[in-house]
Motif scaffolding. Sequence first.
Motif, mmCIF file in Angstrom:
data_model
loop_
_atom_site.group_PDB
_atom_site.id
_atom_site.type_symbol
_atom_site.label_atom_id
_atom_site.label_comp_id
_atom_site.label_asym_id
_atom_site.label_seq_id
_atom_site.Cartn_x
_atom_site.Cartn_y
_atom_site.Cartn_z
ATOM 1 N N THR A 1 0.820 -1.205 0.000
ATOM 2 C CA THR A 1 0.000 0.000 0.000
ATOM 3 C C THR A 1 0.857 1.258 0.000
ATOM 4 O O THR A 1 1.844 1.344 0.719
ATOM 5 C CB THR A 1 -0.917 0.010 1.248
ATOM 6 N N PHE A 2 0.434 2.228 -0.812
ATOM 7 C CA PHE A 2 0.965 3.581 -0.756
ATOM 8 C C PHE A 2 -0.156 4.436 -0.164
ATOM 9 O O PHE A 2 -1.326 4.285 -0.538
ATOM 10 C CB PHE A 2 1.284 4.132 -2.144
ATOM 11 N N VAL A 3 0.179 5.348 0.737
ATOM 12 C CA VAL A 3 -0.799 6.229 1.364
ATOM 13 C C VAL A 3 -0.519 7.667 0.971
ATOM 14 O O VAL A 3 0.642 8.093 0.938
ATOM 15 C CB VAL A 3 -0.777 6.078 2.907
ATOM 16 N N VAL A 4 -1.595 8.409 0.698
ATOM 17 C CA VAL A 4 -1.479 9.823 0.373
ATOM 18 C C VAL A 4 -2.382 10.615 1.316
ATOM 19 O O VAL A 4 -3.605 10.532 1.208
ATOM 20 C CB VAL A 4 -1.903 10.119 -1.088
ATOM 21 N N HIS B 1 -0.889 12.579 13.847
ATOM 22 C CA HIS B 1 -0.979 11.305 14.573
ATOM 23 C C HIS B 1 -1.931 10.348 13.850
ATOM 24 O O HIS B 1 -1.629 9.157 13.691
ATOM 25 C CB HIS B 1 -1.451 11.533 16.012
ATOM 26 N N GLU B 2 -3.060 10.862 13.407
ATOM 27 C CA GLU B 2 -4.037 10.029 12.692
ATOM 28 C C GLU B 2 -3.449 9.482 11.393
ATOM 29 O O GLU B 2 -3.654 8.323 11.042
ATOM 30 C CB GLU B 2 -5.320 10.817 12.404
ATOM 31 N N ILE B 3 -2.714 10.328 10.676
ATOM 32 C CA ILE B 3 -2.101 9.892 9.419
ATOM 33 C C ILE B 3 -1.054 8.815 9.680
ATOM 34 O O ILE B 3 -1.028 7.777 9.011
ATOM 35 C CB ILE B 3 -1.489 11.088 8.661
ATOM 36 N N ARG B 4 -0.190 9.049 10.659
ATOM 37 C CA ARG B 4 0.842 8.056 10.990
ATOM 38 C C ARG B 4 0.222 6.737 11.424
ATOM 39 O O ARG B 4 0.653 5.658 10.993
ATOM 40 C CB ARG B 4 1.766 8.578 12.095
#
Length: 148
Positions: free
Chosen positions: A2-5, A94-97
């Motif tokens: 997975t790649f996350v943006v 924090h949510e993104i990490r």
Amino acid sequence: MTFVVPFDGSERSRFGIRRAVELAPASVRVVVFSVVPRGNAGWARDKGLLAQTEAYGNERVVSRLQERAHEVDDDVVFQHTTVDRYAPTGTISHEIRSFARDVDARMVFVGSPHAGGIVSSLQSVGSSVASDDAYDVVLVRRQEPLLD
């Protein structure tokens, strides 16, 4: 894989989607992830997700973010979470990490107006996201394709 943006609807975050899609092999899932401050009409207006006279609606804002992500590429997966309107500093990063770790992201593509100062800026969400060593980070500053 997975790649996350991280995606806030801005043009720079669209650059992040473009680059992730461009670099993702066929076996890689590109997930666009938005963190929405619940009830924060000012934030939504600043991002162009609400007109000045339009009432805030969480579903409306999330729907518009999803539409913008899919305008860049129909095949990306859109996911989101909401946080309190008055969430403390660091909550969004924090949510993104946490999300990136939860989906076992190999790479996170950060396209933001602050990407240029990401290494030294303590104010940037990107600097906090970039500090996690659970994934590689790609700073996207330009929209031009890498591959022709």
